[in-house]
Scaffold this active site. Structure first.
Site, PDB file in Angstrom:
ATOM      1  N   GLU A  91      -0.704  11.848  -7.489  1.00  0.00           N
ATOM      2  CA  GLU A  91       0.215  10.772  -7.835  1.00  0.00           C
ATOM      3  C   GLU A  91       1.537  11.328  -8.364  1.00  0.00           C
ATOM      4  O   GLU A  91       2.613  10.799  -8.069  1.00  0.00           O
ATOM      5  CB  GLU A  91      -0.422   9.849  -8.882  1.00  0.00           C
ATOM      6  CG  GLU A  91      -1.633   9.081  -8.371  1.00  0.00           C
ATOM      7  CD  GLU A  91      -1.301   8.221  -7.158  1.00  0.00           C
ATOM      8  OE1 GLU A  91      -0.372   7.411  -7.251  1.00  0.00           O
ATOM      9  OE2 GLU A  91      -1.965   8.394  -6.121  1.00  0.00           O
ATOM     10  N   TRP A 144       3.420  12.459  -5.342  1.00  0.00           N
ATOM     11  CA  TRP A 144       4.030  11.316  -4.643  1.00  0.00           C
ATOM     12  C   TRP A 144       5.395  11.005  -5.260  1.00  0.00           C
ATOM     13  O   TRP A 144       6.374  10.706  -4.536  1.00  0.00           O
ATOM     14  CB  TRP A 144       3.146  10.078  -4.757  1.00  0.00           C
ATOM     15  CG  TRP A 144       2.173   9.865  -3.631  1.00  0.00           C
ATOM     16  CD1 TRP A 144       0.822  10.024  -3.689  1.00  0.00           C
ATOM     17  CD2 TRP A 144       2.471   9.437  -2.293  1.00  0.00           C
ATOM     18  NE1 TRP A 144       0.261   9.727  -2.461  1.00  0.00           N
ATOM     19  CE2 TRP A 144       1.248   9.351  -1.592  1.00  0.00           C
ATOM     20  CE3 TRP A 144       3.653   9.103  -1.623  1.00  0.00           C
ATOM     21  CZ2 TRP A 144       1.181   8.956  -0.258  1.00  0.00           C
ATOM     22  CZ3 TRP A 144       3.586   8.715  -0.296  1.00  0.00           C
ATOM     23  CH2 TRP A 144       2.365   8.646   0.381  1.00  0.00           C
ATOM     24  N   TRP A 203      12.919 -11.375  10.030  1.00  0.00           N
ATOM     25  CA  TRP A 203      12.142 -11.920   8.921  1.00  0.00           C
ATOM     26  C   TRP A 203      12.357 -13.428   8.806  1.00  0.00           C
ATOM     27  O   TRP A 203      13.305 -13.971   9.372  1.00  0.00           O
ATOM     28  CB  TRP A 203      12.544 -11.237   7.610  1.00  0.00           C
ATOM     29  CG  TRP A 203      12.400  -9.750   7.659  1.00  0.00           C
ATOM     30  CD1 TRP A 203      13.398  -8.828   7.800  1.00  0.00           C
ATOM     31  CD2 TRP A 203      11.175  -9.002   7.581  1.00  0.00           C
ATOM     32  NE1 TRP A 203      12.893  -7.559   7.813  1.00  0.00           N
ATOM     33  CE2 TRP A 203      11.518  -7.633   7.676  1.00  0.00           C
ATOM     34  CE3 TRP A 203       9.827  -9.346   7.430  1.00  0.00           C
ATOM     35  CZ2 TRP A 203      10.575  -6.613   7.631  1.00  0.00           C
ATOM     36  CZ3 TRP A 203       8.880  -8.339   7.388  1.00  0.00           C
ATOM     37  CH2 TRP A 203       9.248  -6.996   7.482  1.00  0.00           C
ATOM     38  N   ASN A 233      -0.896  -0.405 -10.074  1.00  0.00           N
ATOM     39  CA  ASN A 233      -0.451   0.157  -8.797  1.00  0.00           C
ATOM     40  C   ASN A 233      -1.161  -0.466  -7.594  1.00  0.00           C
ATOM     41  O   ASN A 233      -0.533  -0.746  -6.559  1.00  0.00           O
ATOM     42  CB  ASN A 233      -0.644   1.670  -8.785  1.00  0.00           C
ATOM     43  CG  ASN A 233       0.005   2.311  -7.577  1.00  0.00           C
ATOM     44  OD1 ASN A 233       1.208   2.201  -7.369  1.00  0.00           O
ATOM     45  ND2 ASN A 233      -0.793   2.977  -6.749  1.00  0.00           N
ATOM     46  N   TRP A 241      11.153  -7.049   3.102  1.00  0.00           N
ATOM     47  CA  TRP A 241      10.694  -6.207   1.999  1.00  0.00           C
ATOM     48  C   TRP A 241      11.776  -5.988   0.948  1.00  0.00           C
ATOM     49  O   TRP A 241      11.469  -5.769  -0.236  1.00  0.00           O
ATOM     50  CB  TRP A 241      10.196  -4.856   2.509  1.00  0.00           C
ATOM     51  CG  TRP A 241      11.209  -4.049   3.285  1.00  0.00           C
ATOM     52  CD1 TRP A 241      11.433  -4.055   4.625  1.00  0.00           C
ATOM     53  CD2 TRP A 241      12.154  -3.106   2.747  1.00  0.00           C
ATOM     54  NE1 TRP A 241      12.446  -3.186   4.967  1.00  0.00           N
ATOM     55  CE2 TRP A 241      12.898  -2.580   3.838  1.00  0.00           C
ATOM     56  CE3 TRP A 241      12.436  -2.651   1.455  1.00  0.00           C
ATOM     57  CZ2 TRP A 241      13.917  -1.630   3.669  1.00  0.00           C
ATOM     58  CZ3 TRP A 241      13.445  -1.704   1.288  1.00  0.00           C
ATOM     59  CH2 TRP A 241      14.175  -1.201   2.386  1.00  0.00           C
ATOM     60  N   TRP A 285       7.682   0.056  -1.396  1.00  0.00           N
ATOM     61  CA  TRP A 285       7.928  -1.146  -0.598  1.00  0.00           C
ATOM     62  C   TRP A 285       8.035  -0.825   0.893  1.00  0.00           C
ATOM     63  O   TRP A 285       7.531  -1.581   1.735  1.00  0.00           O
ATOM     64  CB  TRP A 285       9.178  -1.871  -1.093  1.00  0.00           C
ATOM     65  CG  TRP A 285       8.843  -2.791  -2.222  1.00  0.00           C
ATOM     66  CD1 TRP A 285       8.900  -2.527  -3.552  1.00  0.00           C
ATOM     67  CD2 TRP A 285       8.324  -4.120  -2.099  1.00  0.00           C
ATOM     68  NE1 TRP A 285       8.457  -3.608  -4.281  1.00  0.00           N
ATOM     69  CE2 TRP A 285       8.104  -4.604  -3.415  1.00  0.00           C
ATOM     70  CE3 TRP A 285       8.031  -4.945  -1.028  1.00  0.00           C
ATOM     71  CZ2 TRP A 285       7.597  -5.883  -3.665  1.00  0.00           C
ATOM     72  CZ3 TRP A 285       7.531  -6.231  -1.274  1.00  0.00           C
ATOM     73  CH2 TRP A 285       7.321  -6.679  -2.573  1.00  0.00           C
TER      74      TRP A 285
END
Length: 493
Positions: A288, A291, A319, A357, A375, A398
């Site tokens: 993590e 990341w 969208w 998360n 998004w 996202w």
């Protein structure tokens, strides 16, 4: 590096007086060192008066000033435009150099370039250092010398590089930047320049409810939180996905504002792994942290992702728009979608500024692939409400959910909000906390109240559409719409 008579250290997202790269280098290479923090009007002007992050920063700045005073120095705190304040203060103090730590966000890079130009024009140096990451910019590249775009190869290269450095006894990447041995050069400001730290009210903000939310700001709060996490680390891999369980480290806000050092965390977890302790939990938590560095690297090399898809083809997606899109988005924001896990998560972020998360993934996927909303709308909403908002990580998360980012989930992978609820909140504990009107439903019915029998609803005192909304969209229908919406990606050569 030259030796300077007087220097100024500019604190930003590094609010601690230990293991601080810029402060360490300034103390080692200067006769006198002043310290400053700026509440930048360019940033504050976009925030609501009750923004919890400003309250967190303010409390952390007050603690930082105390820490610096204990070491013999002081923190000057200014409220103004940083690009003007820093050059002006450097001139008033007649310093030879301004020291600060790297920032990788596009606006911050532009800000620093402006400050560097101003101080350089007056004959001063502007020096920046790596502090918030272990590896930055081009320090971890593929065999072809290019930035990675897939996480697992990046992670493997990241770990290999760190292990190689450790094997060579070159562990400078993890060693702390010492402050106390050199603190004799810290200086107190002349009375005409130092001044008092402005209150939150003077900054135009209200006191946050940090204590009620059990958020302890400052480096002391970070150390308390880290100590609380250590005995839970070994089980992190087993507990991190369940929002009703105390599984996460809850250190993200401290990493965001630098009230804890990333070197401290990585050094500890690497040592734990090397001696065979920590189990899978330590290795999972390290992933993590990596990341976080991966997304920072992506933002640095591809600043266009701030408002464009990492995979350009995905910007061709059409969208939902108009009144329906606005209504859907408002229902999502307010926790009125009719899907309990989604609604509970959205109420969590509104009430506390925090979201688990796993639920960040669930709510993002629901907005994008169930409701068909761009998004970017959700990304902006999280940016406004998350205490730990970090541009690189928020954008990366996202775009992962939208399937438009690097190493993102395939577009046809669509979370089912009901099965996610049943799997990660099986007893409905999290849902009951944020949706108490559903608390009397059984563990089976609480994940999808509209599927419960009329008798079960009656016994629970629930009238759908009154006490709790019916689903604003059917998931199976939404899935078909999403597959059609994303089909444009396959048609692009």
């Amino acid at each position: 590096m030259h030796f300077f008579d007087k220097s100024l250290v500019w604190f930003r997202r590094d609010l601690r007086a230990y293991d601080h790269a810029a402060l360490h280098h300034a103390l080692q290479h200067s006769r006198v060192v002043y310290c400053v923090f700026v509440f930048d009007v360019d940033i504050l002007a976009t925030l609501p008066s009750n923004d919890r992050r400003v309250a967190f920063i303010h409390a952390s700045v007050v603690e930082l000033d105390t820490q610096l005073r204990d070491l013999g120095g002081q923190l000057a705190v200014r409220h103004g435009v940083a690009t003007s304040v820093i050059p002006a203060l450097a001139a008033a103090l007649e310093v030879d150099a301004v020291f600060t730590n790297h920032d990788y966000e596009p606006q911050a890079i532009a800000r620093d370039a402006t400050v560097a130009q101003s101080v350089s024009a007056s004959g001063r140096q502007f020096l920046t250092f790596k502090d918030q990451l272990i590896f930055e910019k081009e320090e971890v590249l593929s065999l072809s010398g290019k930035p990675f775009s897939v996480f697992t190869p990046y992670k493997n290269a990241w770990i290999r590089k760190l292990q190689a450095l450790q094997a060579q006894s070159n562990n400078s990447y993890l060693l702390p930047y010492l402050i106390e041995p050199f603190c004799a050069t810290l200086a107190v400001f002349p009375p005409s320049i130092g001044g008092k730290i402005p209150t939150l009210g003077e900054l135009g903000f209200k006191e946050g409810n940090l204590s009620a939310l059990q958020i302890i700001p400052g480096a002391s709060g970070a150390q308390t939180q880290f100590a609380d996490f250590l005995p839970r680390m070994a089980h992190y891999d087993l507990t991190r996905d369940f929002p009703s369980v105390k599984g996460p480290s809850y250190l993200s806000v401290h990493l965001r504002f630098g009230t804890i050092s990333i070197r401290t965390l990585v050094r500890w977890v690497m040592e734990t792994i090397s001696v065979g302790e920590g189990g899978n939990g330590a290795a999972t938590w390290l992933s993590e942290l990596i990341w976080r560095e991966f997304y920072s690297m992506i933002l640095y090399h591809h600043p266009r992702v701030v408002d464009q898809a990492f995979k350009p083809a995905y910007d061709a997606i059409v969208w939902e728009s108009g009144t329906m899109a606005s209504d859907y988005f408002q229902a999502w924001c307010e926790g009125r979608t009719g899907y309990p896990l989604v609604d509970a998560a959205m109420r969590q972020i509104r009430q506390s500024g925090y979201m688990h998360n796993r639920l960040r993934m669930v709510t993002a996927c629901f907005l994008i692939k169930d409701l068909g909303i761009d998004w970017r709308w959700g990304e902006r909403y999280f940016a406004q409400h998350l205490n730990d908002f970090d541009l690189a990580s928020n954008n990366g998360g996202w775009q992962w959910a939208a399937s438009s980012g690097c190493d993102a989930q395939p577009y046809f992978r669509i979370f089912n909000p009901i099965t996610q609820s049943e799997k990660f909140d099986p007893e409905g504990k999290f849902i009951r906390r944020y949706l108490p009107q559903l608390s009397r439903l059984s563990n089976r019915d609480i994940h999808a109240p509209w599927l419960a029998s009329s008798m079960a609803l009656q016994l629970a005192g629930i009238e759908l559409g009154n006490h709790y909304p019916s689903p604003i969209i059917a998931h199976d229908i939404a899935r078909m719409r999403t597959m059609a919406r994303y089909s444009v990606v396959k048609k692009i050569p």
